[in-house]
Scaffold this motif. Structure first.
Motif, mmCIF file in Angstrom:
data_model
loop_
_atom_site.group_PDB
_atom_site.id
_atom_site.type_symbol
_atom_site.label_atom_id
_atom_site.label_comp_id
_atom_site.label_asym_id
_atom_site.label_seq_id
_atom_site.Cartn_x
_atom_site.Cartn_y
_atom_site.Cartn_z
ATOM 1 N N PRO A 40 27.769 59.602 17.531
ATOM 2 C CA PRO A 40 28.823 59.104 16.632
ATOM 3 C C PRO A 40 29.455 60.254 15.852
ATOM 4 N N LYS A 41 30.711 60.085 15.508
ATOM 5 C CA LYS A 41 31.407 61.108 14.745
ATOM 6 C C LYS A 41 30.912 61.092 13.299
ATOM 7 N N PRO A 42 30.488 62.240 12.770
ATOM 8 C CA PRO A 42 30.013 62.270 11.382
ATOM 9 C C PRO A 42 31.188 62.283 10.409
ATOM 10 N N ALA A 43 30.892 62.053 9.141
ATOM 11 C CA ALA A 43 31.914 62.146 8.100
ATOM 12 C C ALA A 43 32.081 63.574 7.607
ATOM 13 N N ALA A 44 31.042 64.394 7.798
ATOM 14 C CA ALA A 44 31.089 65.799 7.402
ATOM 15 C C ALA A 44 30.208 66.597 8.351
ATOM 16 N N THR A 45 30.497 67.880 8.484
ATOM 17 C CA THR A 45 29.766 68.734 9.410
ATOM 18 C C THR A 45 29.210 69.944 8.670
ATOM 19 N N LEU A 46 28.213 70.586 9.277
ATOM 20 C CA LEU A 46 27.614 71.790 8.712
ATOM 21 C C LEU A 46 27.331 72.768 9.841
ATOM 22 N N ASN A 47 27.725 74.012 9.648
ATOM 23 C CA ASN A 47 27.452 75.059 10.630
ATOM 24 C C ASN A 47 27.091 76.353 9.920
ATOM 25 N N LEU A 48 26.384 77.232 10.631
ATOM 26 C CA LEU A 48 25.829 78.441 10.050
ATOM 27 C C LEU A 48 26.236 79.677 10.838
ATOM 28 N N ALA A 49 26.397 80.786 10.144
ATOM 29 C CA ALA A 49 26.671 82.066 10.781
ATOM 30 C C ALA A 49 26.092 83.176 9.905
ATOM 31 N N PHE A 50 25.929 84.370 10.515
ATOM 32 C CA PHE A 50 25.227 85.464 9.856
ATOM 33 C C PHE A 50 25.974 86.777 10.039
ATOM 34 N N THR A 51 25.980 87.593 8.993
ATOM 35 C CA THR A 51 26.406 88.971 9.148
ATOM 36 C C THR A 51 25.265 89.765 9.775
ATOM 37 N N PHE A 52 25.570 91.001 10.189
ATOM 38 C CA PHE A 52 24.505 91.854 10.725
ATOM 39 C C PHE A 52 23.414 92.059 9.678
ATOM 40 N N PHE A 92 28.027 86.461 13.318
ATOM 41 C CA PHE A 92 27.434 85.965 14.563
ATOM 42 C C PHE A 92 27.086 84.506 14.347
ATOM 43 N N GLN A 93 27.610 83.636 15.200
ATOM 44 C CA GLN A 93 27.286 82.210 15.120
ATOM 45 C C GLN A 93 26.366 81.892 16.300
ATOM 46 N N PRO A 94 25.078 81.794 16.050
ATOM 47 C CA PRO A 94 24.123 81.648 17.154
ATOM 48 C C PRO A 94 24.109 80.248 17.732
ATOM 49 N N SER A 95 23.478 80.146 18.882
ATOM 50 C CA SER A 95 23.238 78.836 19.472
ATOM 51 C C SER A 95 22.204 78.085 18.644
ATOM 52 N N MET A 96 22.024 76.815 18.958
ATOM 53 C CA MET A 96 20.993 76.034 18.276
ATOM 54 C C MET A 96 19.606 76.586 18.604
#
Length: 522
Positions: free
Chosen positions: A63-75, A504-508
Motif C-alpha cells: 500500500p502507498k504510505p502517507a510519508a516515506t523515510l530514506n537514508l544516505a551517508f557521506t564518506f 551514498f544511498q545504500p541498498s536495504m
C-alpha cells in the motif's frame, strides 16, 4: 531490444526510480546528523531501518504510505560508523573528497557560490562537526495543501531515536529558514476556487520542472520503459530510442560501457546502491524578474515581437530551451507556434503530451536558430548534438552520442521557500543521482554548465545556472534571415549554491550491514 532487466525493488531504497514529488509527495523534510560514537550511530540506524521506504511499487506490491523515510551517508559518515577501511578505500575519489573539496570543479569557488554564503549547517571548517547521516522524509498533502500529520510523527520518531543515544548521535542545526533544525521542502501550489490547493510541477522562475529525466532498463514494470524512453533514453543517429543501461544509475549492474562498477567491497555493499549530489540552490527571483523585464523590452524592439508578453516568454524560453509549460523550442520556435501548440496540448492525452514534450532531437536545428545551442536544456542533455557526424548531410552516417549517454543524471528533489519571501529564502534542493559522481554529475556541472566549448560558445556559461561574472552574456541566434542576433548582456548570478555534499544511498541489504556492523570486505 535488450533483455528485460528485473530490478530487485525490495533491495532498492525508494525515491531513486521515480521522484517522490511525482508520486504524490509534495512535501519534504531533510534532517542531518553527526555521529559522535559509532555504536550509538549503528543503534540509531537499526532503529530507523524498519521505517525505510523501499522501491516496491504502489499499490501493486505494498500500500502507498502517507510519508516515506530514506537514508544516505557521506564518506565521513561511513568512517564514523566504522565501515572497514578496505571497503572505504575502494569508494570513488569524488565521494571521498566530498563536495566542499571539489569547489573548483563545481564553480563553488566564485562569487555567491563561495562557502561563506552557505547555510551554517553545511560549512566545513576545522573543529566544526561534519555531516554524517542524511534522513530524508517525504509526505503527502491534505486537501488544504498542508503536509499530512505523518510527517510530524516521523520527525518526532527520528528525533526520539537520536535522543536515546545520549549524545552519540546529534541533530545538526543551522539550516536557513523558519526552523534551523530542518531543511523544509514544498512544491508550489495552485489555489482552487473551492479552497483546496493543488501541487504544481513548477519552480520559482516559473518553468515546469524535471520533464526530461532519463529512462533506464528496469525502471518501469513490464516493457513500459520502451514507450517512455522515446525522447528520454539513448538515441542513435537514425532516430531510434532505447532505455539507458541500469548501471549508469544503480551500482552492480552493467552500464553503457558494458562494465559493472564495484565501489566498496564486499559486492553486496555497493550493489543496488547509488550516489547523489545534494545541492541546495538559491534562486534570486528579484534579480531574475528585473533582468528579464529589461532584456525582454530590448528583444521586443529588436525583433519587432507582437507584445512585451511575447518578448518576455520568448526570452525565457530561449534561455531554458523550453517554453514555461515545457514545450521544446525545436517543436515551437516562436510565440505564434507556441500558442498553437498549447491549443493542441489542451486536448491531448497524457501519452501524447509526454511524447510532444520529450520525443525530439536537435538534428534539424544544428545552428540553434530554434533552440540556442547554449540554452539550459540543450546543455543538460545534448541528445544527438555531440554525434561526431551530427552535421553530415547524409543522415545515414549519424551514429548518436555515447558521450551524452554516459553523462546523464536522475534529478530528484523539491523547491523550498516562497517566491515572495522577503528574506530571499527560496530555491530548489537538487538530488542528482548517478553511479559515477565525477563522470556524470561533475562533468555536466563543470563542462556543460560552466563552459561553452562543446556548444561553440567559448567560456559562456549556462544562462540560468551559471556563476556569472559582470561580463556574462547570452547570444540568441536570429530566428530568420535578415534579423540580427540578440545579445543578452550583464546576466546576474541567478542561481547560487547554499550548501550540500556527496552521499551514498545504500541498498536495504547494505543498510542492514552498516547498522549491524557486519560489513566484511574479505
Amino acid at each position: 531490444m535488450s533483455d528485460r532487466v528485473e530490478l530487485e525493488l525490495g533491495d532498492l531504497q525508494g525515491g531513486i526510480l521515480s521522484a517522490y514529488g511525482k508520486r504524490g509527495f509534495p512535501f519534504g523534510r531533510f534532517l542531518l546528523f553527526h555521529v559522535n560514537h559509532p555504536a550509538a550511530g549503528r543503534r540509531f540506524l537499526e532503529g530507523l531501518r524498519p521505517l525505510v521506504t523501499a522501491a516496491l511499487r504502489w499499490p501493486e506490491d505494498v500500500p502507498k504510505p502517507a510519508a516515506t523515510l530514506n537514508l544516505a551517508f557521506t564518506f565521513w559518515g561511513l568512517v564514523a560508523l566504522e565501515v572497514p577501511t578496505r571497503t572505504l578505500r575502494s569508494m570513488p575519489e569524488a565521494f571521498i573528497d566530498g563536495m566542499a573539496a571539489r569547489a573548483a570543479i563545481l564553480g563553488d569557488d566564485v562569487g555567491r557560490n563561495l562557502m561563506h554564503h552557505w547555510d551554517p549547517v553545511w560549512q566545513v571548517a576545522p573543529g566544526r562537526p561534519r555531516v554524517h547521516i542524511l534522513v530524508m522524509l517525504n509526505a503527502a498533502a491534505d486537501r488544504e495543501g498542508r503536509p499530512v500529520p505523518e510527517l510530524e510523527q516521523l520527525t518526532r520518531l527520528v528525533l526520539a531515536l537520536a535522543g536515546q543515544s545520549e549524545g552519540g548521535v546529534v541533530l545538526m542545526e543551522g539550516h536557513a529558514g523558519a526552523d534551523p533544525r530542518f531543511q523544509e521542502l514544498a512544491a508550489l501550489f495552485a489555489e482552487n476556487p473551492d479552497g483546496t490547493r493543488t501541487p504544481l510541477p513548477t519552480e520559482h522562475f516559473g518553468f515546469v520542472d524535471a520533464i526530461g529525466d532519463p529512462v533506464f532498463d528496469g525502471q518501469y514494470p513490464g516493457r513500459q520503459e520502451w514507450a517512455k524512453c522515446i525522447g528520454q533514453g539513448a538515441v542513435d543517429g537514425q532516430g531510434n530510442w532505447r532505455p539507458l543501461r541500469t548501471g549508469e544509475f544503480i551500482l552492480g549492474w552493467p552500464d553503457e560501457g558494458q562494465e559493472v562498477a564495484t565501489m566498496g567491497l564486499p559486492l553486496d555493499f555497493s550493489r543496488n546502491g547509488t550516489f547523489f549530489a545534494y545541492r541546495k540552490l538559491h534562486q534570486d527571483v528579484a534579480a531574475w524578474d528585473t533582468w528579464v523585464a529589461a532584456r525582454a523590452a530590448e528583444l521586443a524592439r529588436l525583433w519587432a515581437l507582437p507584445s512585451l508578453e511575447a518578448a518576455t516568454a520568448t526570452l525565457k524560453a530561449k534561455m531554458a530551451g523550453r517554453w514555461e509549460d515545457g514545450t521544446p523550442l525545436v517543436r515551437a520556435p516562436d510565440w505564434e507556434s507556441w500558442q498553437a501548440a498549447r491549443d493542441r496540448l489542451a486536448t491531448a492525452s497524457r501519452a501524447e503530451r509526454l511524447a510532444f514534450l520529450t520525443a525530439f532531437t536537435f538534428a534539424d536545428d544544428p545552428d540553434g536558430r530554434c533552440c540556442p545551442k547554449t540554452a539550459h536544456t540543450r546543455r543538460a542533455n545534448p541528445r544527438d548534438m555531440l554525434d561526431p557526424w551530427y552535421r553530415d548531410p547524409d543522415p545515414r552516417a549519424r551514429r548518436g552520442s555515447i558521450l551524452n549517454d554516459r553523462r546523464r543524471i536522475l534529478r530528484r528533489g523539491l523547491p523550498y521557500g516562497h517566491r515572495d519571501d522577503p528574506s530571499g529564502e527560496h530555491g530548489i534542493v537538487l538530488l542528482a543521482y548517478c553511479a559515477d559522481l565525477s563522470r556524470q554529475f561533475e562533468f555536466v556541472q563543470q563542462q556543460w554548465m560552466g563552459y561553452g566549448l562543446d556548444f561553440d560558445a567559448g567560456n559562456d556559461m549556462c544562462p540560468i545556472v551559471g556563476a556569472h561574472g559582470p561580463d556574462a552574456k547570452f547570444v540568441i541566434p536570429a530566428p530568420r534571415e535578415g534579423q540580427p542576433p540578440f545579445i543578452a548582456t550583464r546576466l546576474p548570478h541567478f542561481v547560487s549554491t547554499r550548501g550540500g555534499d556527496y552521499f551514498f544511498q545504500p541498498s536495504m541489504t547494505a543498510l542492514r550491514m552498516i547498522a549491524q556492523g557486519m560489513v566484511d570486505p574479505t
